[in-house]
Write an enzyme that holds these catalytic residues in place. Sequence first.
Site, PDB file in Angstrom:
ATOM      1  N   GLY A 156      30.677  -5.207  57.997  1.00  0.00           N
ATOM      2  CA  GLY A 156      31.478  -6.136  57.099  1.00  0.00           C
ATOM      3  C   GLY A 156      32.817  -6.375  57.753  1.00  0.00           C
ATOM      4  O   GLY A 156      32.873  -6.220  59.073  1.00  0.00           O
ATOM      5  N   ARG A 157      33.903  -6.743  57.094  1.00  0.00           N
ATOM      6  CA  ARG A 157      35.291  -7.141  57.575  1.00  0.00           C
ATOM      7  C   ARG A 157      35.836  -5.869  58.657  1.00  0.00           C
ATOM      8  O   ARG A 157      36.003  -6.018  59.557  1.00  0.00           O
ATOM      9  CB  ARG A 157      36.146  -7.531  56.695  1.00  0.00           C
ATOM     10  CG  ARG A 157      35.970  -8.772  56.105  1.00  0.00           C
ATOM     11  CD  ARG A 157      36.886  -8.957  54.731  1.00  0.00           C
ATOM     12  NE  ARG A 157      36.310  -8.635  53.654  1.00  0.00           N
ATOM     13  CZ  ARG A 157      36.054  -8.957  52.520  1.00  0.00           C
ATOM     14  NH1 ARG A 157      36.609 -10.216  52.381  1.00  0.00           N
ATOM     15  NH2 ARG A 157      35.328  -8.525  51.504  1.00  0.00           N
ATOM     16  N   ILE A 158      35.529  -4.659  57.847  1.00  0.00           N
ATOM     17  CA  ILE A 158      36.175  -3.579  58.843  1.00  0.00           C
ATOM     18  C   ILE A 158      35.008  -3.201  59.886  1.00  0.00           C
ATOM     19  O   ILE A 158      35.553  -2.743  60.924  1.00  0.00           O
ATOM     20  CB  ILE A 158      36.343  -2.364  57.801  1.00  0.00           C
ATOM     21  CG1 ILE A 158      37.130  -2.473  56.616  1.00  0.00           C
ATOM     22  CG2 ILE A 158      37.164  -1.232  58.673  1.00  0.00           C
ATOM     23  CD1 ILE A 158      37.507  -1.705  55.611  1.00  0.00           C
ATOM     24  N   SER A 177      22.687  -2.763  58.815  1.00  0.00           N
ATOM     25  CA  SER A 177      22.940  -3.225  57.893  1.00  0.00           C
ATOM     26  C   SER A 177      21.826  -3.766  57.330  1.00  0.00           C
ATOM     27  O   SER A 177      20.925  -3.866  57.902  1.00  0.00           O
ATOM     28  CB  SER A 177      24.125  -4.112  57.774  1.00  0.00           C
ATOM     29  OG  SER A 177      23.827  -5.067  58.660  1.00  0.00           O
ATOM     30  N   ARG A 178      21.738  -4.049  55.781  1.00  0.00           N
ATOM     31  CA  ARG A 178      20.421  -4.303  55.328  1.00  0.00           C
ATOM     32  C   ARG A 178      20.256  -5.525  55.999  1.00  0.00           C
ATOM     33  O   ARG A 178      18.861  -5.930  56.161  1.00  0.00           O
ATOM     34  CB  ARG A 178      20.825  -4.632  53.736  1.00  0.00           C
ATOM     35  CG  ARG A 178      19.895  -3.634  53.053  1.00  0.00           C
ATOM     36  CD  ARG A 178      19.939  -3.627  51.427  1.00  0.00           C
ATOM     37  NE  ARG A 178      21.291  -3.442  51.027  1.00  0.00           N
ATOM     38  CZ  ARG A 178      21.793  -3.813  49.710  1.00  0.00           C
ATOM     39  NH1 ARG A 178      20.910  -4.116  48.999  1.00  0.00           N
ATOM     40  NH2 ARG A 178      23.100  -3.366  49.614  1.00  0.00           N
ATOM     41  N   ARG A 235      32.303   6.741  52.393  1.00  0.00           N
ATOM     42  CA  ARG A 235      32.431   7.348  51.283  1.00  0.00           C
ATOM     43  C   ARG A 235      31.760   8.543  51.535  1.00  0.00           C
ATOM     44  O   ARG A 235      30.639   8.756  52.296  1.00  0.00           O
ATOM     45  CB  ARG A 235      31.795   6.650  50.083  1.00  0.00           C
ATOM     46  CG  ARG A 235      32.644   5.648  49.421  1.00  0.00           C
ATOM     47  CD  ARG A 235      33.919   5.998  48.871  1.00  0.00           C
ATOM     48  NE  ARG A 235      34.970   5.130  48.482  1.00  0.00           N
ATOM     49  CZ  ARG A 235      35.965   4.619  48.857  1.00  0.00           C
ATOM     50  NH1 ARG A 235      36.202   5.083  50.186  1.00  0.00           N
ATOM     51  NH2 ARG A 235      36.573   3.530  48.312  1.00  0.00           N
ATOM     52  N   ASP A 259      36.543  11.454  57.509  1.00  0.00           N
ATOM     53  CA  ASP A 259      37.865  10.881  56.503  1.00  0.00           C
ATOM     54  C   ASP A 259      37.599  11.058  55.229  1.00  0.00           C
ATOM     55  O   ASP A 259      38.652  10.937  54.393  1.00  0.00           O
ATOM     56  CB  ASP A 259      38.191   9.584  57.305  1.00  0.00           C
ATOM     57  CG  ASP A 259      39.484   9.208  56.499  1.00  0.00           C
ATOM     58  OD1 ASP A 259      40.571   9.856  56.396  1.00  0.00           O
ATOM     59  OD2 ASP A 259      39.608   7.952  55.965  1.00  0.00           O
ATOM     60  N   GLU A 264      36.638  14.760  47.177  1.00  0.00           N
ATOM     61  CA  GLU A 264      37.611  14.723  47.735  1.00  0.00           C
ATOM     62  C   GLU A 264      38.810  14.971  46.369  1.00  0.00           C
ATOM     63  O   GLU A 264      38.450  14.360  45.610  1.00  0.00           O
ATOM     64  CB  GLU A 264      38.358  13.865  48.773  1.00  0.00           C
ATOM     65  CG  GLU A 264      37.962  12.447  48.148  1.00  0.00           C
ATOM     66  CD  GLU A 264      38.017  11.494  49.221  1.00  0.00           C
ATOM     67  OE1 GLU A 264      37.026  11.463  50.198  1.00  0.00           O
ATOM     68  OE2 GLU A 264      38.783  10.444  49.147  1.00  0.00           O
ATOM     69  N   HIS A 282      41.396  11.646  54.042  1.00  0.00           N
ATOM     70  CA  HIS A 282      41.226  10.007  53.476  1.00  0.00           C
ATOM     71  C   HIS A 282      42.526   9.344  53.799  1.00  0.00           C
ATOM     72  O   HIS A 282      43.147   8.800  52.913  1.00  0.00           O
ATOM     73  CB  HIS A 282      40.969   9.965  52.038  1.00  0.00           C
ATOM     74  CG  HIS A 282      40.368   8.649  51.705  1.00  0.00           C
ATOM     75  ND1 HIS A 282      39.504   8.638  50.725  1.00  0.00           N
ATOM     76  CD2 HIS A 282      40.349   7.563  52.166  1.00  0.00           C
ATOM     77  CE1 HIS A 282      39.004   7.228  50.434  1.00  0.00           C
ATOM     78  NE2 HIS A 282      39.624   6.602  51.447  1.00  0.00           N
TER      79      HIS A 282
HETATM   80  C1  8YV Z   1      41.826   4.062  49.796  1.00  0.00           C
HETATM   81  C2  8YV Z   1      39.835   3.147  50.478  1.00  0.00           C
HETATM   82  O1  8YV Z   1      42.705   5.182  50.284  1.00  0.00           O
HETATM   83  O2  8YV Z   1      40.133   0.889  49.996  1.00  0.00           O
HETATM   84  C3  8YV Z   1      39.363   1.998  50.053  1.00  0.00           C
HETATM   85  O3  8YV Z   1      38.200   1.802  49.736  1.00  0.00           O
HETATM   86  O4  8YV Z   1      39.108   4.082  50.570  1.00  0.00           O
HETATM   87  C4  8YV Z   1      41.286   3.338  50.859  1.00  0.00           C
HETATM   88  O5  8YV Z   1      41.862   2.548  51.478  1.00  0.00           O
HETATM   89  C5  8YV Z   1      41.496   4.429  48.404  1.00  0.00           C
HETATM   90  O6  8YV Z   1      41.169   3.372  47.703  1.00  0.00           O
HETATM   91  C6  8YV Z   1      42.347   4.971  47.687  1.00  0.00           C
HETATM   92  O7  8YV Z   1      41.932   5.484  46.396  1.00  0.00           O
END
Ligand code: 8YV
Length: 326
Positions: A156-158, A177-178, A235, A259, A264, A282
């Site tokens: 995706g974008r990231i 990716s799918r 995640r 991360d 968490e 994170h």
């Molecule tokens: C944030 C993230 O730290 O944007 C996300 O999905 O995992 C991080 O940018 C997180 O949302 C904070 O709760």
Amino acid sequence: MAAKADVVLIGVPKKLVVDGLNGPFNLHVIPRDAGAEAMIAKVALNVRGAAVTGAPDTMKGDVMARFPKLEFVSSFGVGYDNIDVKYAAEHGITVSNTPDVLTEEVADTALGLLLCTVREFPQAERFLRGGKWMQGQYPLSKATLRDRTVGIVGMGRIGKAIARRLEGFQVPVVYHSRNPQAGVSYRHYPKMIDMARDVDTLILITPGGPSTKHIVNAEVLDALGPNGIVINMSRGTVVDDAALIKALKERKIHSAGLDVFLNEPEVPKEYLDMDHIVLFPHLGSSTVYTRRKMEQLVVDNLLAWGAGKAPLTPVPETPWPPKKRA
Ligand code: 8YV
């Protein structure tokens, strides 16, 4: 003039969000203690909008059901596995997230974590601070970026921003990716296991949730092999922790940089006990600069909705305008 809509804020009351919503709306900040229940009971019947300021705070179906007039949920973060979008879609509730404004920051962190893991920078710093340099050099790192191929999981974008950075480092990139991404020239692998066989480094930047649960499992780690490195920016659910811990302990893969974690801020002791991996709390998007933009986007989505306009960044599962309430 139309009456102000009642909006609840669930999660940490971030200043920019509170300041941005107080005034345009009747804002009810739900306390983060035993007082929550009483406050929800008091306001629930009037609430039409919600701001959720990030995991671990959630907006699952049972919580949404408490607010029978709920129309809109503005969620902080690009990932929204903490929001039940299926329930929202079925009940005519629109959900927005905060994409784009964090893309480059998270990609920077991914490269930082990759470099730290490959070159053992945190370990080397601990070595210096521990006064060990006087006794000799920090050992040469066994891993290098120079002979690696990175498989990005999620383009995706990231994912694309990470790939662009890796090109700068002259590191070959492929992805899983799918579906293949339009306009992306890197080799696409429809199957994770096939990609794991061909690469030695995985960077996970795919959405969480049931569809990606444990896609990094024992079989994938085996396929990655002894030089294998897993970087998780996605995640905790994406990785089978038991399998990863076993592979790391038995040195079936080289290292990992994590991360994100399943529960968490709790981090499994087995990870904490291993010195050959790198653990971040994170940090993906966590700069003052980027977090302000994310907070502002939470506010701007609610302001647009409150003015009867299309929210700026609705998630694909709940397109605007919403379907009729079920
Ligand atoms: C944030 C993230 O730290 O944007 C996300 O999905 O995992 C991080 O940018 C997180 O949302 C904070 O709760």
